[in-house]
Design a protein around this motif. Sequence first.
Motif, PDB file in Angstrom:
ATOM      1  N   THR A  36      16.272 -27.328 100.381  1.00 37.71           N
ATOM      2  CA  THR A  36      14.828 -27.034 100.255  1.00 37.71           C
ATOM      3  C   THR A  36      14.533 -25.537 100.190  1.00 37.71           C
ATOM      4  O   THR A  36      13.365 -25.150 100.078  1.00 37.71           O
ATOM      5  CB  THR A  36      14.081 -27.635 101.456  1.00 37.71           C
ATOM      6  OG1 THR A  36      14.578 -27.043 102.677  1.00 37.71           O
ATOM      7  CG2 THR A  36      14.275 -29.135 101.518  1.00 37.71           C
ATOM      8  N   THR A  39      13.930 -18.140 103.406  1.00 43.96           N
ATOM      9  CA  THR A  39      14.116 -19.516 103.876  1.00 43.96           C
ATOM     10  C   THR A  39      15.573 -19.871 104.156  1.00 43.96           C
ATOM     11  O   THR A  39      15.842 -20.924 104.741  1.00 43.96           O
ATOM     12  CB  THR A  39      13.567 -20.504 102.833  1.00 43.96           C
ATOM     13  OG1 THR A  39      14.178 -20.209 101.560  1.00 43.96           O
ATOM     14  CG2 THR A  39      12.054 -20.382 102.704  1.00 43.96           C
ATOM     15  N   LYS A  50       9.913 -20.895  90.467  1.00 47.59           N
ATOM     16  CA  LYS A  50       8.475 -21.108  90.279  1.00 47.59           C
ATOM     17  C   LYS A  50       7.704 -19.790  90.217  1.00 47.59           C
ATOM     18  O   LYS A  50       6.542 -19.776  89.800  1.00 47.59           O
ATOM     19  CB  LYS A  50       7.924 -21.994  91.404  1.00 47.59           C
ATOM     20  CG  LYS A  50       8.457 -23.423  91.350  1.00 47.59           C
ATOM     21  CD  LYS A  50       7.895 -24.281  92.459  1.00 47.59           C
ATOM     22  CE  LYS A  50       8.456 -25.716  92.365  1.00 47.59           C
ATOM     23  NZ  LYS A  50       7.947 -26.585  93.446  1.00 47.59           N
ATOM     24  N   VAL A  91      12.599 -24.611  96.958  1.00 45.07           N
ATOM     25  CA  VAL A  91      11.699 -25.625  96.397  1.00 45.07           C
ATOM     26  C   VAL A  91      10.290 -25.063  96.212  1.00 45.07           C
ATOM     27  O   VAL A  91       9.636 -25.282  95.185  1.00 45.07           O
ATOM     28  CB  VAL A  91      11.663 -26.881  97.294  1.00 45.07           C
ATOM     29  CG1 VAL A  91      10.537 -27.815  96.869  1.00 45.07           C
ATOM     30  CG2 VAL A  91      13.002 -27.596  97.236  1.00 45.07           C
ATOM     31  N   ASP A  92       9.799 -24.319  97.175  1.00 41.95           N
ATOM     32  CA  ASP A  92       8.427 -23.817  97.128  1.00 41.95           C
ATOM     33  C   ASP A  92       8.351 -22.451  96.455  1.00 41.95           C
ATOM     34  O   ASP A  92       9.318 -21.672  96.460  1.00 41.95           O
ATOM     35  CB  ASP A  92       7.853 -23.716  98.546  1.00 41.95           C
ATOM     36  CG  ASP A  92       7.791 -25.071  99.236  1.00 41.95           C
ATOM     37  OD1 ASP A  92       7.539 -26.078  98.533  1.00 41.95           O
ATOM     38  OD2 ASP A  92       8.004 -25.119 100.462  1.00 41.95           O
ATOM     39  N   ILE A  93       7.195 -22.162  95.918  1.00 42.40           N
ATOM     40  CA  ILE A  93       6.946 -20.834  95.337  1.00 42.40           C
ATOM     41  C   ILE A  93       6.976 -19.778  96.447  1.00 42.40           C
ATOM     42  O   ILE A  93       6.728 -20.088  97.618  1.00 42.40           O
ATOM     43  CB  ILE A  93       5.592 -20.828  94.588  1.00 42.40           C
ATOM     44  CG1 ILE A  93       5.481 -19.577  93.696  1.00 42.40           C
ATOM     45  CG2 ILE A  93       4.424 -20.921  95.569  1.00 42.40           C
ATOM     46  CD1 ILE A  93       4.279 -19.619  92.762  1.00 42.40           C
ATOM     47  N   ASN A  94       7.323 -18.551  96.089  1.00 39.55           N
ATOM     48  CA  ASN A  94       7.360 -17.406  97.008  1.00 39.55           C
ATOM     49  C   ASN A  94       8.421 -17.559  98.102  1.00 39.55           C
ATOM     50  O   ASN A  94       8.269 -17.026  99.199  1.00 39.55           O
ATOM     51  CB  ASN A  94       5.996 -17.161  97.672  1.00 39.55           C
ATOM     52  CG  ASN A  94       4.902 -16.898  96.656  1.00 39.55           C
ATOM     53  OD1 ASN A  94       5.186 -16.530  95.518  1.00 39.55           O
ATOM     54  ND2 ASN A  94       3.663 -17.094  97.059  1.00 39.55           N
ATOM     55  N   THR A  95       9.494 -18.281  97.806  1.00 40.18           N
ATOM     56  CA  THR A  95      10.597 -18.404  98.757  1.00 40.18           C
ATOM     57  C   THR A  95      11.809 -17.650  98.223  1.00 40.18           C
ATOM     58  O   THR A  95      11.960 -17.448  97.013  1.00 40.18           O
ATOM     59  CB  THR A  95      10.971 -19.875  99.001  1.00 40.18           C
ATOM     60  OG1 THR A  95      11.214 -20.522  97.742  1.00 40.18           O
ATOM     61  CG2 THR A  95       9.860 -20.591  99.739  1.00 40.18           C
ATOM     62  N   SER A 120      12.602 -18.242  94.150  1.00 35.52           N
ATOM     63  CA  SER A 120      12.237 -19.505  93.519  1.00 35.52           C
ATOM     64  C   SER A 120      11.895 -19.309  92.048  1.00 35.52           C
ATOM     65  O   SER A 120      11.168 -18.367  91.676  1.00 35.52           O
ATOM     66  CB  SER A 120      11.048 -20.138  94.232  1.00 35.52           C
ATOM     67  OG  SER A 120      10.612 -21.289  93.535  1.00 35.52           O
TER      68      SER A 120
END
Length: 794
Positions: free
Chosen positions: A141, A180, A201, A144-148, A199
């Motif tokens: 994970t 992360t 993204k 997975v998210d933006i800004n990671t 990421s």
Amino acid sequence: MIRNLFLVSFRNLLRNRSYTLLHILGLTLGITSALFITLYVIDETGYDNFHANKDRLYRIVTTVEEGGNQKFYPSTQVPMAEELETKYTAVEHAVRFMRFNRELFEIPGRNLEFYEEKVYYADPTVFEVFSFPIVAGDPNTALVDINTAVLTESMARKFFGTTDAIGKTFVSKGTTFNVTAIAKDVPLNSSIQFDALVSVKNFSASWASWTGWFPETFVLIAGNSTVSDVNAALDAITAVHVTPTFKSLGMNIKYWLQPVTDIHLKSGFDSEGGDAIEYVYIFLSIGLFIVIVVCINYINLATARATRRAKEIGIRKSIGSTKGNIILQFVAESMSLTLVSLLISVVLTVTLLPFFNQVAGKNIDIQFLVQPSIILASIGLALFVGLIGGSYPAFYLSGFNPAVVLKGTISGGTTNARLRKVLVSVQFAISIAMIICTSIVYDQLNYMRNRDLGFNRDQVLYIELADSTTMANEPILRERLKSHSAIIDVASSASMPGKGINHTPMKVDTEDGQETTQGIYYFNAGYDFDKVMGFTIVNGRGFSRDHASDSTAALINESMVKSLGWKDPIGKRLYGHTRSSNKVDMFYTVVGVVKDFHQFSLHEAIGPMAILNGGQKVFLNVKVNPDDIHGTIDFITKTWTEVTNGKPFSYTFLEETFEAQYSADVKRGQIFTLFSIACLVISCVGLFGLAAYTTEQRAKEIGIRKVVGASIPSIIRLFYSDFLKLIAIGIIIAFPASYLLMDGWMESFAYQAGMNWINFVLSAIVTLLITMGSISFYAIRAASINPAVTLKSE
């Protein structure tokens, strides 16, 4: 029995100290060289082998066919990965690596700022596909998210002073990234090198089209699928998304899969080491040659001493020793010498490993030496040399007839003498070939360094404008710098020689007023760029502020003029995109033609190229006066600090950047030279020992010659003439072999120094001088001995 064999062997070796020392010296040099070559080859062939999925892991490479020419790119379009992963079952996962570019990273909590280059956008499944160990955080994970972001341990310590950085933040491009996960530092034998991953993204969606190549895309083939299945998927994607656009531009796009374990060895791209497999084969060949020379030395010295061991063998046979026992005895002596040499070689290898790492550009750790593969290779090498080097002398000496040798009538034997001559000729051939190849390698390296590159790289430094703030301040910074008397000129650009540039199809005017599509290398640059770089304008002029239209002007190189067949290129246009009936296209007007210059290394031929005025520029190039470099750099540093409000400052000289393209060639050339010298030294040791025993065997012959009136010079010439014949045979073998080998090596360079006959002649002369030097001491000493001493037993 074995204990007794080795005990007797060591006694014999200690009794003949000079012979033993010569053998140990030659064997130690040979085994040490072979060990270093083994380390180099294992390291080179071990790239990317640590990935658990390596057998199913491939990189997509693009082939662009245009005008009968092919170009290869290790990249794809941004949507390719998602298309493959979501629509085709043959692909289990697809992962992209997109360079973040050199950016300023701010650590708010510590008030620190760093410029970083090895940062990439990556897909969330990167740690499922690649075996980059995560030491903290959840690899599934983490992105997975933006800004990671995921940092390596070294980067975490640099940013935060600790590897306990989960939940901490840093800022870049105005975005705050949350850490992360922490990964172990990427192994040096990985083709993918990163300090941080963010990421995917966060990658701008505006660039995610089928017309631009950005990421390196890797695919993990599904367990029940094959390479052919993925190739079929790539063909289907090409037909739908790629061909409709590029076919009309006269370009045929194809994709193919490259195994991840082939990237380093068989990449073909200079930035990734080129075709390193060729050098692996070359160094393996050198290692084999060195082992051959070592074995030749042993056989020559052992058989040359045959008469000194003859009575010993005769007595052994008389008291009941079998031929097999005598063979075992001599093989045991050979193995004893080799094992002693192996122990010394291991000590030398450990001691010299830091020096070898520095020369070879490696980071091989001492612990690497205790790997099973290295230990087995070392023992196997020692056994091979011991058995091959000792077998012939053992069989030859064990065949002596005791009735003959005990009468003292044994001679060196015609067959034995012929074998030594053959072996020495082979040794000379190898030595001469090594000298030839080494000289040609260095001629090519010097040629690359000294060739007229079409620009002047001396005293040009560049500063990267790494963010929007410094780019906005570029005009102020440029004018402030130009005010200094030691600064000759300043110009901004998006690239410069030695840096990567774009390659794209462009609509261009034809000579007859029509339009055609041409694949062109290009980059943006500002006014005075041609002056800073020292380009030669062969037609027209450079960019000028006196011409308002030059805001969309273009400089092109001679190769572009030739490829388009332009008789008068001035005024011709290059269009920024495909023309449309209801839209006015942006275009660039050619105002000048520059003499061809090398944007890339001499491995690659110069192609059609354009320098476009306008657009974003990320480098500030400064031509400085060499009289006070340090004072000028201090001024540049102070000015940068004032204009950018204290942002980190760094600069690089253009010469260093261009030379860096040849760093792999230079390091390989240095390794080649080291092993060539080792091979020559080993040959000299063998010749020195052979000369000693040859003069000893011919002592009475020399005495007789002196009694009948032979002079000392004539006796010395007699010794020389024997070796001269062998050198001549070596030359006949070495010259064509060296030519064929280096002709193949030269093919990797688009521009070649060629092979000069001087390389071949000098190699023969050097070999001749080394040989004469090796045997002169004993030849002169033998010729100077009073014949009464050598003949008194007659």
